[in-house]
Design a protein around this motif. Structure first.
Motif, short mmCIF file in Angstrom:
data_model
loop_
_atom_site.label_atom_id
_atom_site.label_comp_id
_atom_site.label_asym_id
_atom_site.label_seq_id
_atom_site.Cartn_x
_atom_site.Cartn_y
_atom_site.Cartn_z
N GLU A 61 0.77 -1.21 -0.08
CA GLU A 61 0.05 -0.14 0.15
C GLU A 61 0.76 1.26 -0.07
O GLU A 61 0.44 2.17 -0.87
CB GLU A 61 -0.90 -0.10 1.19
CG GLU A 61 -1.95 -1.14 1.23
CD GLU A 61 -2.68 -1.41 2.39
OE1 GLU A 61 -3.48 -2.12 2.37
OE2 GLU A 61 -2.26 -0.91 3.54
N GLY A 69 -7.47 -1.28 -2.95
CA GLY A 69 -7.19 -2.14 -3.99
C GLY A 69 -7.08 -3.77 -3.57
O GLY A 69 -8.08 -4.20 -2.71
N PRO A 70 -6.30 -4.37 -4.05
CA PRO A 70 -6.34 -5.81 -3.56
C PRO A 70 -6.01 -6.08 -2.37
O PRO A 70 -6.42 -7.19 -1.92
CB PRO A 70 -5.35 -6.33 -4.69
CG PRO A 70 -4.46 -5.04 -5.20
CD PRO A 70 -5.45 -3.53 -5.16
N THR A 71 -5.38 -5.44 -1.52
CA THR A 71 -5.11 -5.87 -0.17
C THR A 71 -6.46 -5.47 0.64
O THR A 71 -6.62 -6.53 1.57
CB THR A 71 -4.09 -4.70 0.34
OG1 THR A 71 -4.30 -3.42 0.16
CG2 THR A 71 -2.58 -5.06 -0.17
N VAL A 73 -9.37 -6.31 -0.43
CA VAL A 73 -10.15 -7.47 -0.80
C VAL A 73 -9.64 -8.79 -0.09
O VAL A 73 -10.37 -9.42 0.41
CB VAL A 73 -10.25 -7.53 -2.26
CG1 VAL A 73 -10.58 -8.97 -2.57
CG2 VAL A 73 -10.69 -6.75 -3.04
N MET A 74 -8.24 -8.70 0.05
CA MET A 74 -7.59 -9.77 0.83
C MET A 74 -8.01 -9.84 2.11
O MET A 74 -8.20 -10.72 2.87
CB MET A 74 -6.31 -9.91 0.46
CG MET A 74 -5.42 -10.12 -0.99
SD MET A 74 -6.23 -11.54 -1.63
CE MET A 74 -7.79 -11.19 -2.74
N HIS A 114 -9.00 -17.59 -2.99
CA HIS A 114 -8.32 -16.53 -2.12
C HIS A 114 -6.87 -16.74 -2.64
O HIS A 114 -6.17 -15.89 -2.81
CB HIS A 114 -8.37 -16.54 -0.76
CG HIS A 114 -7.54 -15.64 0.21
ND1 HIS A 114 -7.88 -14.23 0.37
CD2 HIS A 114 -6.32 -16.03 0.83
CE1 HIS A 114 -6.89 -13.56 1.05
NE2 HIS A 114 -6.10 -14.82 1.22
N LYS A 117 -5.78 -15.79 -6.09
CA LYS A 117 -5.64 -14.34 -6.47
C LYS A 117 -4.45 -13.71 -5.65
O LYS A 117 -3.58 -12.99 -6.32
CB LYS A 117 -6.83 -13.44 -5.59
CG LYS A 117 -8.38 -13.82 -6.40
CD LYS A 117 -9.50 -12.96 -5.80
CE LYS A 117 -10.03 -14.13 -4.68
NZ LYS A 117 -11.38 -13.38 -4.23
N GLU A 118 -4.12 -14.28 -4.44
CA GLU A 118 -3.03 -13.73 -3.80
C GLU A 118 -1.74 -14.27 -4.63
O GLU A 118 -0.75 -13.46 -4.97
CB GLU A 118 -2.72 -14.41 -2.51
CG GLU A 118 -3.64 -13.42 -1.59
CD GLU A 118 -3.29 -13.90 0.10
OE1 GLU A 118 -3.60 -13.01 0.85
OE2 GLU A 118 -2.64 -14.88 0.47
N VAL A 121 -1.85 -12.62 -8.50
CA VAL A 121 -2.29 -11.52 -8.64
C VAL A 121 -1.39 -10.62 -7.95
O VAL A 121 -0.57 -9.71 -8.10
CB VAL A 121 -3.84 -11.14 -8.84
CG1 VAL A 121 -3.88 -9.54 -8.99
CG2 VAL A 121 -4.51 -11.78 -9.75
N LEU A 122 -1.72 -10.67 -6.46
CA LEU A 122 -1.24 -9.79 -5.44
C LEU A 122 0.17 -9.83 -5.23
O LEU A 122 1.06 -8.95 -5.38
CB LEU A 122 -1.73 -9.89 -4.30
CG LEU A 122 -1.52 -8.98 -3.13
CD1 LEU A 122 -1.62 -7.63 -3.48
CD2 LEU A 122 -2.10 -9.10 -1.99
#
Length: 148
Positions: A61, A69-71, A73-74, A114, A117-118, A121-122
């Motif tokens: 971040e 953003g994605p964090t 969501v996680m 999950h 995605k991590e 993507v993340l």
């Protein structure tokens, strides 16, 4: 792939194996072993979540300049997992095989989605954006989560 990311992915696999152990113990109706396996699962998940939430996510971040953003969501999905664990713990205490199996099935699906995605993507975004990633996380992600 960085050492840290490799460790986080391994932690995901360790959690998958821990769920399998819980499920096997429940199928055998070995409630003491199931309780022990469940405690290991919770400990492993919490260790992974702590590393991500306390170090990885804030570093990402800061690097990108936003936290929505994605964090976000996680983190939300981590909270969902925690809720499922709370439910599963109750079913385990009640020794309700069917309810516990259903809760664990939901947990498995959520964690699979999950982790994809991590990992796809993340984590690659973190590798690209966070300078000194391995140094930043060295003391947190030094290996698979220890057993309680």
């Amino acid at each position: 792939m960085s050492t840290t990311i490799t460790t986080l992915v391994r932690q995901h696999r360790d959690c998958d194996e821990a769920i399998e152990q819980v499920e096997a113990c429940v199928r055998a109706k070995d409630w003491d072993a199931a309780a022990g396996a469940f405690a290991r699962l919770e400990f492993a998940l919490q260790g992974n979540f702590s590393t991500e939430e306390q170090r990885l996510f804030p570093a990402f971040e800061q690097a990108v300049g936003f936290s929505n953003g994605p964090t976000a969501v996680m983190r939300h999905e981590h909270d969902e997992v925690r809720g499922l664990l709370d439910n599963a713990r109750e079913w385990l205490e009640l020794k309700d095989v069917a309810a516990l199996a259903a809760e664990l099935d939901t947990l498995v699906v959520l964690l699979q989605q999950h982790n994809v995605k991590e990992e796809n993507v993340l984590f690659p975004m973190c590798q690209a954006q966070v300078k000194g990633l391995d140094t930043l996380l060295a003391d947190f992600a030094s290996g698979p989560a220890a057993h309680p």
